[in-house]
Design a protein around this motif. Structure first.
Motif, short mmCIF file in Angstrom:
data_model
loop_
_atom_site.label_atom_id
_atom_site.label_comp_id
_atom_site.label_asym_id
_atom_site.label_seq_id
_atom_site.Cartn_x
_atom_site.Cartn_y
_atom_site.Cartn_z
N UNK A 142 75.87 -37.00 -20.89
CA UNK A 142 76.27 -37.46 -19.57
C UNK A 142 75.53 -38.72 -19.14
N UNK A 143 74.72 -39.27 -20.03
CA UNK A 143 73.91 -40.43 -19.66
C UNK A 143 74.80 -41.56 -19.15
N UNK A 144 74.42 -42.16 -18.03
CA UNK A 144 75.19 -43.26 -17.47
C UNK A 144 76.20 -42.83 -16.42
N UNK A 145 76.49 -41.52 -16.34
CA UNK A 145 77.46 -41.03 -15.36
C UNK A 145 76.77 -40.77 -14.03
N UNK A 146 77.53 -40.81 -12.92
CA UNK A 146 76.89 -40.49 -11.63
C UNK A 146 76.73 -38.98 -11.46
N UNK A 147 75.66 -38.59 -10.79
CA UNK A 147 75.43 -37.17 -10.51
C UNK A 147 76.54 -36.68 -9.59
N UNK A 148 77.23 -35.60 -10.01
CA UNK A 148 78.40 -35.09 -9.28
C UNK A 148 78.24 -33.58 -9.11
N UNK A 149 77.46 -33.16 -8.10
CA UNK A 149 77.19 -31.72 -7.97
C UNK A 149 78.46 -30.91 -7.73
N UNK A 150 78.43 -29.65 -8.15
CA UNK A 150 79.56 -28.74 -8.00
C UNK A 150 79.93 -28.62 -6.52
N UNK A 151 81.19 -28.89 -6.17
CA UNK A 151 81.63 -28.87 -4.77
C UNK A 151 82.23 -27.52 -4.37
N UNK A 152 82.19 -26.55 -5.27
CA UNK A 152 82.73 -25.21 -4.98
C UNK A 152 82.11 -24.68 -3.69
N UNK A 153 82.98 -24.20 -2.78
CA UNK A 153 82.50 -23.73 -1.48
C UNK A 153 81.51 -22.58 -1.62
N UNK A 154 81.63 -21.80 -2.70
CA UNK A 154 80.73 -20.67 -2.89
C UNK A 154 79.31 -21.10 -3.19
N UNK A 155 79.11 -22.39 -3.49
CA UNK A 155 77.77 -22.92 -3.75
C UNK A 155 76.96 -23.05 -2.47
N UNK A 156 77.67 -23.21 -1.33
CA UNK A 156 76.97 -23.60 -0.09
C UNK A 156 75.77 -22.74 0.30
N UNK A 157 75.91 -21.41 0.31
CA UNK A 157 74.73 -20.62 0.73
C UNK A 157 73.52 -20.83 -0.19
N UNK A 158 73.79 -21.10 -1.46
CA UNK A 158 72.69 -21.28 -2.41
C UNK A 158 72.06 -22.65 -2.26
N UNK A 159 72.89 -23.67 -2.03
CA UNK A 159 72.37 -25.01 -1.78
C UNK A 159 71.52 -25.01 -0.52
N UNK A 160 72.03 -24.30 0.51
CA UNK A 160 71.29 -24.20 1.77
C UNK A 160 69.96 -23.49 1.54
N UNK A 161 69.98 -22.46 0.72
CA UNK A 161 68.76 -21.75 0.35
C UNK A 161 67.77 -22.70 -0.31
N UNK A 162 68.29 -23.54 -1.18
CA UNK A 162 67.46 -24.52 -1.86
C UNK A 162 66.87 -25.52 -0.88
N UNK A 163 67.68 -25.93 0.08
CA UNK A 163 67.19 -26.89 1.07
C UNK A 163 66.05 -26.27 1.89
N UNK A 164 66.20 -25.00 2.25
CA UNK A 164 65.15 -24.32 3.01
C UNK A 164 63.86 -24.27 2.20
N UNK A 165 63.97 -24.00 0.91
CA UNK A 165 62.78 -23.98 0.04
C UNK A 165 62.14 -25.35 -0.02
N UNK A 166 62.98 -26.38 -0.06
CA UNK A 166 62.50 -27.75 -0.15
C UNK A 166 61.74 -28.16 1.11
#
Lengths: 108, 260
Positions: free
Chosen positions: B141-165
């Motif tokens: 994937x070298x050279x490609x832009x970072x494109x995080x998974x946009x699946x709506x089911x990811x949101x609570x986990x991403x939010x969890x990660x943000x809280x940890x951060x």
């Protein structure tokens, strides 16, 4: 995994200097470190790197404990005869470590 | 307008600020740690013949093609040529896994495939084989832009990660954001503080004298805060990875990189 990654240009002109790059896989334990309980970790390093062009030795490097792990060596060589030249690099180290690689260089 | 317009405006402003900060550093200002390295280190990273991570990438390529495990199937048997099939994969991990009901990262996907589809003994986190295969897949994937998974089911986990951060931790009592959002560019113990993006993982760290994963780096950071690091493959670390990828959206993938 004993690996020596040899990089050299595919084609060179006769008499023209070209760069050879060598990357060797090795953990490189200096012999001066100790475990958390104070037991000395034995030395495990590379000792010698020898490179030859068409059987003629062009580089001989003696390696000592200050060398980094997975070391990178780069040097220049010149081929004086036209045709297909064979470049060989071989590395030896503690504990019977050996790694070697060859590459063909077309000399115009 | 209401009798206290200032209060409504202030609340709206705070919500807007929260949303703006939720994605971390503004997109135009995101910088990879590579810009803070010296030119010789950047040159080392950019030259495959000099980048020590290449040794792991080559081993990963061999593992990709080798039929290991009880079934004798190689990764290539299902996934074909990695240079085509794995392009764009690493830049969207961690991604949501329906079977597990949670996000999993690239290392966990490889471990699962090995256990379930290849019938092999699991490779532990940070083992040479797992790092090699991860480096091989990430390299595609070298050279490609970072494109995080946009699946709506990811949101609570991403939010969890943000809280940890954003949460203070350890005896040092600082959060990731204090160094990496508020003080990046300044120095800590003489070393420049990067923004802390996952653009180059797994990477060869000179301090480690070896290749390591993002989880290894996160655990090391937590230990330096005198906090108990989350275990490898813990959901906390995966959630944090998911947030970091969101925070780095659009940045160029450099994996496998070199860092001091």
């Amino acid at each position: 995994m004993a690996t020596l990654l040899l990089s050299a240009p595919r084609r060179v002109r006769r008499g023209e200097a070209f760069e050879i790059k060598v990357l060797v896989s090795h953990v490189m334990e200096t012999g001066y470190r100790r475990t958390e309980t104070g037991i000395a970790i034995p030395r495990d390093i590379l000792r010698l790197l020898v490179c030859s062009l068409n059987g003629e030795e062009i580089v001989r490097t003696e390696i000592h404990p200050a060398i980094a792990a997975n070391p990178f060596f780069a040097f220049w060589a010149r081929a004086d005869r036209a045709g297909t030249a064979t470049l060989t690099c071989a590395c030896t180290g503690d504990g019977g470590y050996t790694a070697a690689a060859s590459a063909s260089v077309e000399v115009d | 307008m209401a009798r206290r317009p200032g209060r409504l405006a202030a609340a709206a402003f705070l919500v807007a600020m929260r949303m703006a900060l939720a994605d971390g550093i503004p997109p135009g200002e995101r910088l990879s740690g590579r810009v803070q390295m010296g030119a010789p280190l950047r040159a080392m990273q950019d030259d495959d013949a000099a980048n020590p991570a290449t040794l792991w990438v080559l081993e990963g390529e061999a593992l990709w093609n080798a039929g290991t495990g009880a079934t004798g199937k190689a990764c290539a048997d299902c996934h074909g040529d990695a240079t085509m099939s794995m392009k764009g994969v690493a830049v969207r991990q961690p991604s949501f896994d329906a079977t597990a009901g949670r996000p999993v990262d690239l290392e966990q996907r490889i471990q699962r495939c090995r256990a379930e589809r290849q019938g092999g003994t699991p490779w532990t986190f940070e083992s040479r084989e797992l790092l090699a295969l991860t480096a091989w897949v990430a390299r595609q994937s070298r050279g490609l832009p970072i494109a995080p998974d946009e699946d709506a089911r990811m949101e609570p986990f991403v939010e969890s990660g943000r809280i940890l951060y954003e949460r203070r931790q350890g005896a040092v009592d600082l959060a990731c954001r204090h160094c990496h959002d508020l003080h990046w560019g300044r120095r800590l113990a003489g070393n420049p503080i990067p923004q802390g993006h996952p653009t180059a993982y797994p990477l060869y760290r000179l301090e480690w004298q070896g290749l390591g994963s993002l989880q290894r780096r996160l655990r090391a950071c937590m230990a330096s805060l005198r906090a108990e690091p989350y275990p490898y493959a813990s959901q906390e670390l995966v959630n944090l990875e998911a947030y970091l990828m969101r925070r780095a959206r659009g940045m160029t993938w450099e994996s496998p990189g070199v860092r001091p």
